[in-house]
Scaffold this motif. Structure first.
Motif, PDB file in Angstrom:
ATOM      1  N   ALA A   1      43.883 -28.880  52.190  1.00  0.00           N
ATOM      2  CA  ALA A   1      43.580 -27.628  52.382  1.00  0.00           C
ATOM      3  C   ALA A   1      42.804 -26.868  53.254  1.00  0.00           C
ATOM      4  O   ALA A   1      42.975 -26.171  53.768  1.00  0.00           O
ATOM      5  N   ILE A   2      41.575 -27.297  53.792  1.00  0.00           N
ATOM      6  CA  ILE A   2      40.894 -26.332  54.311  1.00  0.00           C
ATOM      7  C   ILE A   2      40.919 -27.269  55.727  1.00  0.00           C
ATOM      8  O   ILE A   2      40.450 -26.365  57.238  1.00  0.00           O
ATOM      9  N   LEU A   3      41.359 -28.993  56.233  1.00  0.00           N
ATOM     10  CA  LEU A   3      42.169 -29.002  57.393  1.00  0.00           C
ATOM     11  C   LEU A   3      43.078 -28.475  58.317  1.00  0.00           C
ATOM     12  O   LEU A   3      43.470 -28.556  59.358  1.00  0.00           O
ATOM     13  N   VAL A   4      44.011 -27.474  57.294  1.00  0.00           N
ATOM     14  CA  VAL A   4      44.944 -26.999  57.838  1.00  0.00           C
ATOM     15  C   VAL A   4      44.570 -25.891  59.268  1.00  0.00           C
ATOM     16  O   VAL A   4      45.545 -26.233  59.868  1.00  0.00           O
ATOM     17  N   GLY A   5      44.117 -25.442  58.346  1.00  0.00           N
ATOM     18  CA  GLY A   5      43.569 -24.577  59.805  1.00  0.00           C
ATOM     19  C   GLY A   5      42.789 -24.667  61.231  1.00  0.00           C
ATOM     20  O   GLY A   5      42.575 -24.331  62.348  1.00  0.00           O
ATOM     21  N   ALA A   6      42.022 -26.319  61.534  1.00  0.00           N
ATOM     22  CA  ALA A   6      41.354 -26.982  62.651  1.00  0.00           C
ATOM     23  C   ALA A   6      42.621 -27.324  63.096  1.00  0.00           C
ATOM     24  O   ALA A   6      42.858 -27.519  64.016  1.00  0.00           O
ATOM     25  N   ALA A   7      43.347 -28.008  62.046  1.00  0.00           N
ATOM     26  CA  ALA A   7      44.755 -28.654  62.840  1.00  0.00           C
ATOM     27  C   ALA A   7      45.817 -28.443  63.203  1.00  0.00           C
ATOM     28  O   ALA A   7      46.050 -28.540  64.347  1.00  0.00           O
ATOM     29  N   ALA A   8      45.530 -26.525  62.955  1.00  0.00           N
ATOM     30  CA  ALA A   8      46.153 -25.217  63.694  1.00  0.00           C
ATOM     31  C   ALA A   8      46.508 -25.768  65.865  1.00  0.00           C
ATOM     32  O   ALA A   8      47.409 -25.728  65.993  1.00  0.00           O
ATOM     33  N   THR A   9      44.270 -25.655  65.631  1.00  0.00           N
ATOM     34  CA  THR A   9      44.404 -26.012  67.589  1.00  0.00           C
ATOM     35  C   THR A   9      44.381 -26.963  67.750  1.00  0.00           C
ATOM     36  O   THR A   9      43.396 -26.858  68.886  1.00  0.00           O
ATOM     37  N   GLU A  10      43.374 -27.567  66.730  1.00  0.00           N
ATOM     38  CA  GLU A  10      41.721 -28.744  66.830  1.00  0.00           C
ATOM     39  C   GLU A  10      42.930 -29.753  66.828  1.00  0.00           C
ATOM     40  O   GLU A  10      43.850 -30.231  65.806  1.00  0.00           O
ATOM     41  N   ASN A  11      42.342 -31.386  67.383  1.00  0.00           N
ATOM     42  CA  ASN A  11      42.429 -32.114  66.756  1.00  0.00           C
ATOM     43  C   ASN A  11      41.655 -33.311  65.845  1.00  0.00           C
ATOM     44  O   ASN A  11      40.597 -33.018  65.639  1.00  0.00           O
ATOM     45  N   ILE A  12      42.419 -33.391  64.944  1.00  0.00           N
ATOM     46  CA  ILE A  12      41.352 -34.038  63.486  1.00  0.00           C
ATOM     47  C   ILE A  12      42.004 -36.484  63.519  1.00  0.00           C
ATOM     48  O   ILE A  12      42.764 -36.503  64.058  1.00  0.00           O
ATOM     49  N   VAL A  13      40.529 -36.355  63.826  1.00  0.00           N
ATOM     50  CA  VAL A  13      40.504 -37.994  64.567  1.00  0.00           C
ATOM     51  C   VAL A  13      40.216 -38.697  64.130  1.00  0.00           C
ATOM     52  O   VAL A  13      40.219 -39.544  63.545  1.00  0.00           O
ATOM     53  N   ALA A  14      39.757 -38.160  62.515  1.00  0.00           N
ATOM     54  CA  ALA A  14      38.624 -38.899  61.320  1.00  0.00           C
ATOM     55  C   ALA A  14      39.033 -38.331  60.253  1.00  0.00           C
ATOM     56  O   ALA A  14      38.294 -37.385  60.178  1.00  0.00           O
ATOM     57  N   LEU A  15      39.405 -39.875  59.103  1.00  0.00           N
ATOM     58  CA  LEU A  15      38.926 -38.923  58.169  1.00  0.00           C
ATOM     59  C   LEU A  15      38.443 -39.915  56.725  1.00  0.00           C
ATOM     60  O   LEU A  15      38.457 -40.724  57.102  1.00  0.00           O
ATOM     61  N   CYS A  16      37.956 -39.102  55.927  1.00  0.00           N
ATOM     62  CA  CYS A  16      37.350 -40.551  54.634  1.00  0.00           C
ATOM     63  C   CYS A  16      37.141 -39.662  53.351  1.00  0.00           C
ATOM     64  O   CYS A  16      37.032 -38.660  53.682  1.00  0.00           O
ATOM     65  N   ASP A  17      37.091 -40.698  52.327  1.00  0.00           N
ATOM     66  CA  ASP A  17      37.309 -40.385  51.278  1.00  0.00           C
ATOM     67  C   ASP A  17      37.423 -42.089  50.590  1.00  0.00           C
ATOM     68  O   ASP A  17      37.718 -42.919  51.145  1.00  0.00           O
ATOM     69  N   VAL A  18      36.357 -41.271  49.605  1.00  0.00           N
ATOM     70  CA  VAL A  18      36.575 -42.697  48.465  1.00  0.00           C
ATOM     71  C   VAL A  18      37.438 -43.943  47.647  1.00  0.00           C
ATOM     72  O   VAL A  18      37.783 -44.530  47.849  1.00  0.00           O
ATOM     73  N   ASP A  19      38.201 -42.532  47.510  1.00  0.00           N
ATOM     74  CA  ASP A  19      39.366 -42.341  46.406  1.00  0.00           C
ATOM     75  C   ASP A  19      40.258 -42.612  47.397  1.00  0.00           C
ATOM     76  O   ASP A  19      41.000 -41.266  47.456  1.00  0.00           O
ATOM     77  N   GLU A  20      40.503 -43.962  47.217  1.00  0.00           N
ATOM     78  CA  GLU A  20      42.313 -44.027  48.204  1.00  0.00           C
ATOM     79  C   GLU A  20      43.302 -43.417  47.534  1.00  0.00           C
ATOM     80  O   GLU A  20      44.543 -43.009  48.010  1.00  0.00           O
ATOM     81  N   GLU A  21      43.370 -43.162  45.955  1.00  0.00           N
ATOM     82  CA  GLU A  21      44.691 -43.137  45.556  1.00  0.00           C
ATOM     83  C   GLU A  21      44.577 -41.250  46.133  1.00  0.00           C
ATOM     84  O   GLU A  21      46.367 -40.425  45.973  1.00  0.00           O
ATOM     85  N   ARG A  22      43.732 -40.521  45.354  1.00  0.00           N
ATOM     86  CA  ARG A  22      43.451 -39.475  45.534  1.00  0.00           C
ATOM     87  C   ARG A  22      43.627 -38.877  46.523  1.00  0.00           C
ATOM     88  O   ARG A  22      43.772 -37.719  47.134  1.00  0.00           O
TER      89      ARG A  22
END
Length: 165
Positions: free
Chosen positions: A50-71
């Motif tokens: 939900a918070i990445l949506v604002g940045a993704a509209a104008t910027e590049n999302i290059v890396a993501l990190c989360d410990v829970d693969e399912e969620r």
């Protein structure tokens, strides 16, 4: 005299008001693809997408990190070109040169460690509230932001999407 002072002050104020639009909005700057920020997201399981949506509209999302693969599967799927990580420390080691800013949406107790490491790598930080849990952590991050010359932002109003400018 006092009357002349008031007269000329009012005249100067009105002339200034006429030449300067009060509610002028700055024109949005045009950004070439080379000028876009490279943003990483840490914690993309629940709140992160939900918070990445604002940045993704104008910027590049290059890396993501989360410990829970399912969620985080849904969050990872939204940005197929971004590299995926389970450990934010490994993400910073591998992608450090490619990242300009980090958006943090982890559980509260992880905000400070992730934000501090991002600042130590020279990355600007956006974090969900609360930024810290203690006054000591708040001072630590304030000192780090000054030392590493990075910008920090905390979202405090629910329902508003952040955007990087």
């Amino acid at each position: 005299t006092r009357r002349q002072f008031i007269y000329y002050s009012a005249l100067a104020a009105s002339a200034t008001a006429l030449t300067t639009p009060l509610f002028a909005r700055p024109k949005p700057r045009r950004v070439s693809p080379n000028e876009k920020l490279n943003v990483a997201g840490v914690g993309v399981g629940i709140r992160g997408p939900a918070i990445l949506v604002g940045a993704a509209a104008t910027e590049n999302i290059v890396a993501l990190c989360d410990v829970d693969e399912e969620r985080s599967a849904h969050g990872f799927a939204q940005y197929p070109n971004a590299k995926k990580y389970k450990d934010y420390r490994k993400m910073f080691d591998a992608e450090g040169k490619n990242i300009d800013a980090v958006m943090i949406a982890t559980p509260d107790h992880m905000h400070t460690p992730v934000a501090l490491l991002a600042m130590q790598h020279g990355k600007h930080v956006y974090c969900e509230k609360p930024l810290t849990r203690t006054a000591w952590e708040a001072q630590l991050l304030a000192d780090a932001a000054l030392k590493y010359k990075v910008a920090t932002q905390v979202l405090t109003m629910p329902g508003r999407r952040p955007h990087l400018t």
